[in-house]
Scaffold this active site. Structure first.
Site, PDB file in Angstrom:
ATOM      1  N   ARG A   1      -6.427   2.152  17.848  1.00 45.28           N
ATOM      2  CA  ARG A   1      -6.249   0.696  17.738  1.00 45.28           C
ATOM      3  C   ARG A   1      -6.003   0.017  19.078  1.00 45.28           C
ATOM      4  NH1 ARG A   1      -3.130   0.464  11.859  1.00 45.28           N
ATOM      5  NH2 ARG A   1      -5.073   0.462  10.650  1.00 45.28           N
TER       6      ARG A   1
ATOM      7  N   GLN B   1       4.576   9.259   7.248  1.00 45.80           N
ATOM      8  CA  GLN B   1       3.683  10.162   6.505  1.00 45.80           C
ATOM      9  C   GLN B   1       4.151  11.608   6.662  1.00 45.80           C
ATOM     10  OE1 GLN B   1      -0.262   9.275   7.928  1.00 45.80           O
ATOM     11  NE2 GLN B   1      -0.273   7.243   6.983  1.00 45.80           N
TER      12      GLN B   1
ATOM     13  N   ARG C   1      -9.033  12.238  12.173  1.00 50.86           N
ATOM     14  CA  ARG C   1      -7.593  12.080  12.432  1.00 50.86           C
ATOM     15  C   ARG C   1      -6.854  13.417  12.389  1.00 50.86           C
ATOM     16  NH1 ARG C   1      -5.509   7.051   9.007  1.00 50.86           N
ATOM     17  NH2 ARG C   1      -3.719   7.354  10.374  1.00 50.86           N
TER      18      ARG C   1
ATOM     19  N   LYS D   1      -4.480   6.063  14.486  1.00 46.93           N
ATOM     20  CA  LYS D   1      -4.558   5.382  13.184  1.00 46.93           C
ATOM     21  C   LYS D   1      -6.003   5.452  12.685  1.00 46.93           C
ATOM     22  CE  LYS D   1      -0.278   4.349  12.890  1.00 46.93           C
ATOM     23  NZ  LYS D   1       0.536   5.038  11.900  1.00 46.93           N
TER      24      LYS D   1
ATOM     25  N   GLY E   1      -5.128   7.966   5.393  1.00 46.30           N
ATOM     26  CA  GLY E   1      -4.238   8.964   5.991  1.00 46.30           C
ATOM     27  C   GLY E   1      -2.995   9.165   5.147  1.00 46.30           C
TER      28      GLY E   1
ATOM     29  N   LYS F   1       0.827  -1.212   0.000  1.00 45.03           N
ATOM     30  CA  LYS F   1       0.000   0.000   0.000  1.00 45.03           C
ATOM     31  C   LYS F   1       0.863   1.264   0.000  1.00 45.03           C
ATOM     32  CE  LYS F   1      -2.923   0.665   3.561  1.00 45.03           C
ATOM     33  NZ  LYS F   1      -2.638   1.946   4.236  1.00 45.03           N
ATOM     34  N   SER F   2       1.878   1.291   0.847  1.00 46.68           N
ATOM     35  CA  SER F   2       2.741   2.484   0.928  1.00 46.68           C
ATOM     36  C   SER F   2       3.416   2.760  -0.409  1.00 46.68           C
ATOM     37  CB  SER F   2       3.829   2.272   1.988  1.00 46.68           C
ATOM     38  OG  SER F   2       3.247   2.210   3.262  1.00 46.68           O
TER      39      SER F   2
ATOM     40  N   ASP G   1       1.764  -1.003  11.931  1.00 49.85           N
ATOM     41  CA  ASP G   1       0.444  -1.433  11.458  1.00 49.85           C
ATOM     42  C   ASP G   1       0.109  -2.866  11.878  1.00 49.85           C
ATOM     43  OD1 ASP G   1      -0.034   1.011  10.262  1.00 49.85           O
ATOM     44  OD2 ASP G   1       0.795   0.379   8.331  1.00 49.85           O
TER      45      ASP G   1
HETATM   46  C1  S3P Z   1       2.475   4.854   6.152  1.00 46.52           C
HETATM   47  C2  S3P Z   1       2.965   5.250   7.352  1.00 46.52           C
HETATM   48  C3  S3P Z   1       2.424   4.822   8.646  1.00 46.52           C
HETATM   49  C4  S3P Z   1       1.474   3.634   8.507  1.00 46.52           C
HETATM   50  C5  S3P Z   1       0.546   3.774   7.344  1.00 46.52           C
HETATM   51  C6  S3P Z   1       1.339   3.925   6.055  1.00 46.52           C
HETATM   52  C7  S3P Z   1       3.119   5.343   4.918  1.00 46.52           C
HETATM   53  O1  S3P Z   1       1.706   5.891   9.215  1.00 46.52           O
HETATM   54  O2  S3P Z   1       0.721   3.462   9.691  1.00 46.52           O
HETATM   55  O3  S3P Z   1      -0.290   2.645   7.225  1.00 46.52           O
HETATM   56  O4  S3P Z   1       2.860   4.778   3.836  1.00 46.52           O
HETATM   57  O5  S3P Z   1       3.889   6.304   5.002  1.00 46.52           O
HETATM   58  P1  S3P Z   1       2.432   7.024  10.125  1.00 46.52           P
HETATM   59  O6  S3P Z   1       3.370   7.747   9.268  1.00 46.52           O
HETATM   60  O7  S3P Z   1       1.313   7.882  10.613  1.00 46.52           O
HETATM   61  O8  S3P Z   1       3.100   6.261  11.224  1.00 46.52           O
END
Ligand code: S3P
Length: 450
Positions: free
Chosen positions: A358, A176, A129, A354, A101, A28-29, A327
């Site tokens: 959670r 993020q 959020r 999140k 997010g 996903k990232s 996660d």
């Molecule tokens: C992600 C960063 C994480 C993670 C999210 C994906 C990313 O969040 O929990 O599912 O792709 O950069 P945070 O940056 O808020 O920790």
């Protein structure tokens, strides 16, 4: 409500031994980043293995709204014709990032240093959020933000017309936030610097370098210092997205707790900033091995072989490992319920912001199924009941959170009585094929009336 239509109540019953191969979806990232960076490159980026979950599809739609040409060619095959750094057009309408997010925060960063205005919203989870963690640093570049109380969406960002580069130490361990600052830095002149005390997932640094940006990473006493030279011309790329370790976590954890299981989860990205869960499970005594380790597209990859592991014991998960498995705590807490002894998870405050809180979501759902949990602001502990020892028979609220929904369906696969969730709809945000994939291994998941 799933936020994506009618609620879909589901029930998961004690499963047959899980056997076979689990082909989990793309990361996903990396999928979000492939679309966003492709949109900021000049020319055509070709992506294969893209995760076609709701979160990533919302990002694809957003990139179209900012002027990129985004086309689906086939299953997981996408082409993005980018507009170049600084080339974003002003969207005509509100950008709806759904549940994501990552999507909204990265896109806010990416548009913050262009002279355009955009309004962002999302589902009820995303609208709850915190966004100040993004609007604070992008204000330093010269962007302005107006949102609801507490820095919540809907929110309008007015991009800086004369951005300045920024040096920013992230106050929370968040990929993020780091990524939003680096993306904003792309269209600022000079060097933008991000300092993170604890290393978080590093896909943005790796991929931006792959797209031709000048990115320097140094380990110093202050932490990891990332320096980006602004206003590069990003070169289009061919990207093969590896399979998602965070999605792999579900069949892996299911196989560990369902008696007689033996499952192969091929081709999983094992970037050290993402693989914390697998080392934690091994420390607990899991029969989990990395087969055929190799490198693909600059990322370490292996096939995960996992077998039923009745000998697992509770451990204290080192808090410094949290960013590399942030996660995965929900599904780890399910495995912990079937281990012997107590599993302690300190340093997990970020879990509270999140897709849902959670810690609270897991604690309430586990308790409803007969598992005892201790909870503090930044800590959770699960009292293991041993193999087959979890009573189940309870209901859990998914709270618009895909990982909470999937975690409780995994709990039901090994609990004595079936486990119900109120809404499996959010699973489609990250793992649309979860139900058929788990069922093919031997799970018994039903869509049920409450
Ligand atoms: C992600 C960063 C994480 C993670 C999210 C994906 C990313 O969040 O929990 O599912 O792709 O950069 P945070 O940056 O808020 O920790």
């Amino acid at each position: 409500m799933s936020g994506h239509g009618e609620a879909i109540p589901m029930t998961s019953r004690r499963a047959a031994p899980l056997k076979g191969e689990a082909l989990v979806p793309g990361d996903k990232s990396i999928s979000h980043r492939a679309l966003i960076f492709g949109a900021l490159a000049v020319g055509e980026t070709c992506i294969s293995g893209l995760l076609e979950g709701e979160d990533v599809l919302a990002t694809a739609e957003a990139m179209r709204a900012f002027g990129a040409d985004v086309e689906r060619i086939g299953d997981g095959e996408w082409r993005v014709r980018g507009v170049g750094v600084g080339g974003f057009a002003e969207p005509e309408d509100v950008i709806d990032c759904g549940n994501s997010g990552t999507g909204v925060r990265l896109i806010m960063g990416a548009m913050a240093t262009s002279p355009i205005t955009a309004t962002f919203t999302g589902d009820a989870s995303l609208r709850s959020r915190p966004m100040a963690r993004i609007t604070d640093p992008i204000a330093l570049f010269g962007a302005r933000a107006v949102g609801r109380a507490g820095g919540r969406l809907p929110m309008t960002i007015v991009g800086a017309s004369e951005p300045v580069p920024v040096r920013y130490a992230t106050p929370v361990p968040s990929a993020q936030v780091k990524s939003a600052v680096l993306l904003a830095g792309l269209n600022a002149p000079g060097e933008t610097v991000v300092i993170e005390k604890e290393a978080t997932r590093d896909h943005t640094e790796r991929m931006l370098a792959g797209f031709g940006a000048e990115v320097r990473v140094e380990e110093t006493e202050e932490g990891r210092v990332i320096t980006l030279t602004g206003q590069p011309e990003l070169q289009p790329q061919i990207i093969a997205v590896p399979r998602d370790p965070s999605s792999a976590a579900f069949p892996v954890c299911a196989a560990l707790i369902v008696e007689g299981s033996d499952v192969l989860v091929p081709n999983i990205g094992l970037n050290p900033t993402r693989a914390g869960l697998f080392f934690t499970l091994q420390e607990m005594g899991a029969d989990l091995t990395f087969e055929n380790p190799r490198e693909e597209g600059g990322e370490p990859v292996a096939d995960l072989r996992v077998r039923y592991s009745p000998g697992m014991k509770g451990i204290v998960v080192p808090p410094e490992r949290a960013p590399s498995m942030i996660d995965e705590y929900p599904v780890l807490s399910v495995v912990a319920a079937f281990a012997r002894g107590k599993t302690e998870m300190p340093g997990v405050k970020e879990l509270r912001v999140k897709e849902s809180d959670r810690i609270d979501a897991m604690a309430r759902g586990l308790e409803a199924n007969g598992v005892s949990v201790e909870e503090r602001d930044d800590y959770m502990a699960v009292h293991g009941m041993g193999p087959g020892g979890v009573p189940g028979g309870g209901a859990a609220q998914a709270r618009l959170d895909h990982r909470i929904a999937m975690s409780f369906l995994i709990l039901g696969m090994a609990a004595q009585k079936a486990v119900r969730i109120d809404d499996g709809g959010p699973i489609a945000t990250s793992f649309p094929a979860f139900e058929p994939l788990m069922s093919a291994l031997g799970a018994r998941i039903e869509r049920a009336n409450r």
